[in-house]
Design an enzyme around this catalytic site. Structure first.
Site, short mmCIF file in Angstrom:
data_model
loop_
_atom_site.label_atom_id
_atom_site.label_comp_id
_atom_site.label_asym_id
_atom_site.label_seq_id
_atom_site.Cartn_x
_atom_site.Cartn_y
_atom_site.Cartn_z
N TYR A 1 -23.74 10.64 -6.70
CA TYR A 1 -23.78 11.69 -7.73
C TYR A 1 -22.50 11.71 -8.59
O TYR A 1 -22.54 11.40 -9.78
CB TYR A 1 -24.01 13.04 -7.04
N SER B 1 -11.82 17.98 -1.39
CA SER B 1 -12.69 19.14 -1.63
C SER B 1 -11.91 20.42 -1.40
O SER B 1 -10.98 20.46 -0.59
CB SER B 1 -13.86 19.06 -0.64
N TYR C 1 -17.87 18.08 8.40
CA TYR C 1 -17.71 17.51 7.05
C TYR C 1 -16.35 17.92 6.48
O TYR C 1 -15.58 17.10 5.99
CB TYR C 1 -18.84 17.99 6.11
N LYS D 1 -12.61 15.73 5.31
CA LYS D 1 -11.78 15.80 4.09
C LYS D 1 -10.35 16.23 4.45
O LYS D 1 -9.37 15.69 3.95
CB LYS D 1 -12.39 16.78 3.08
N PRO E 1 -24.43 31.16 7.75
CA PRO E 1 -23.22 31.07 8.57
C PRO E 1 -22.19 30.12 7.95
O PRO E 1 -22.56 29.06 7.43
CB PRO E 1 -23.72 30.52 9.91
N GLY E 2 -20.94 30.50 8.00
CA GLY E 2 -19.87 29.62 7.52
C GLY E 2 -19.53 29.79 6.06
O GLY E 2 -18.54 29.23 5.59
#
Ligand code: UDP
Length: 336
Positions: free
Chosen positions: A12, A125, A150, A154, A293-294
């Site tokens: 992307y 990120s 994830y 990073k 959540p999160g």
């Protein structure tokens, strides 16, 4: 003409960056094994760029395969996108995320050392800020532990880069911390291709508008924000792409530097839904649901440093991004 290795260049953000690089007179060498992408984007790139880039189907976790690219081509700089990016999936299969994202990064860094490239640009990120104490984050805002594997890839990626830069490196590194990239190329030739049910807000909105999903669920309307929904800094993917070109051109004095890539403006989920309806002229079915959540309540970038030192600011509005995303969704239907 400078050759820029773009790992994940068929993805992307990678594909949009390839277009910006070609426009600015660079020659992108895409390395991508297409496991999370599709030939649709490569075909789109051919429409937009002709033969002004090359493509190699290679898994960067296979070090010898990656090194063979550097052996056969004089690579000037590297932009490293290739990584898994689904927060939810990373909680289900953490090892897959750590293996792919960290081994891939370490192989690319080793290649940069071995083959003495000039510059390395890392896709980071805003997840590295975790749940910040402030709503607007500066590059100097302390990093916090992320919520997902994830996010950790990073966070650890930045740490690995910081550690290797304690010793002089042949290359300069810029870590670009993206906020929420959305939208598509205005031509409709390239855009986001979510695999399965989208996790991110914008593809879910456009797929709902296209009738692929029944309705959007707004995850939580009881957050301490003006309309009760979460706030993010949504940035047009073409602006993100252009930031990479500026990063390559940047001649800073630091061997390693970090930049926020956002607009500096926060938008709530309900504001996104309303803007999408305005831009598309459609009624988007949505329901208010439970919190996910999160999710953090609110985060947006301070972009003064990027403006001052990279000479870069976002040029496009959220409405532009929504219009381009909807255009892309409609083009995609024609590929089915
Ligand atoms: N969101 C939502 N419904 C969806 C997908 C996302 O309400 O189907 C919300 C999500 O809770 C968050 C915002 O949209 O507040 C942006 O989510 P996204 O996953 O796109 O980005 P991130 O959470 O990584 O910032």
């Amino acid at each position: 003409m400078k050759k820029i290795l773009v790992t994940g260049g068929a993805g992307y953000i990678g594909s949009h960056t390839v277009v910006s690089l070609v426009e600015q007179g660079y020659f992108p060498v895409i390395v991508d094994d297409l496991r999370n992408s599709s030939l649709v984007l490569l075909e789109g790139l051919k429409e937009l760029c002709g033969d002004r880039f090359s493509f190699l189907s290679i898994d960067i976790c296979e070090k010898s395969h990656l090194f063979s690219v550097f052996e056969s081509r004089a690579i000037d700089a590297v932009i490293h996108f290739a990584a898994y990016k689904s927060v939810g999936e990373s909680c289900d299969v953490p090892l897959r995320y750590y293996q792919n994202n960290l081994i891939g990064l370490m192989n690319v860094l080793e290649a940069c050392q071995t083959f003495k490239v000039e510059k390395f640009v890392f896709s980071s990120s805003c997840t590295v800020y975790g749940e910040p104490e402030v709503r607007q984050v500066f590059e100097s805002t302390p990093k916090r532990l992320p919520e997902s594997p994830y996010g950790f890839t990073k966070w650890m990626g930045e740490q690995i880069i910081e550690d290797i830069h304690r010793n002089p490196q042949p290359f300069n590194t810029l870590c670009l911390r993206y906020f929420n990239p959305i939208g598509a190329h205005p031509s409709g030739f390239i855009g986001e291709l979510p695999v399965g049910i989208p996790n991110n807000l914008l593809p879910y909105i456009t797929q709902t508008a296209a009738g692929i999903r029944e309705h959007l669920t707004v995850f939580g309307d009881d957050y301490p924000t003006p309309d009760g929904t979460c706030i993010r800094d949504y940035i047009h993917v073409c602006d993100v792409a252009e930031a990479h070109v500026r990063a390559l051109q940047h001649e800073g004095s630091l061997p390693l530097d970090v930049f926020n890539i956002g607009t500096g403006k926060g938008t709530s989920v309900l504001e996104m839904v309303r803007s999408f309806m305005d831009v598309s002229g459609l009624n988007l079915p949505y329901q208010l649901g439970a919190r996910r959540p999160g999710d953090i309540t609110e985060i947006f970038a301070n972009v003064e440093k990027s403006k001052r030192e990279l000479g870069w600011t976002a040029q496009r509005s959220v409405e532009d991004a929504l219009r381009d995303a909807w255009n892309w969704e409609q083009q995609l239907k024609q590929h089915d």
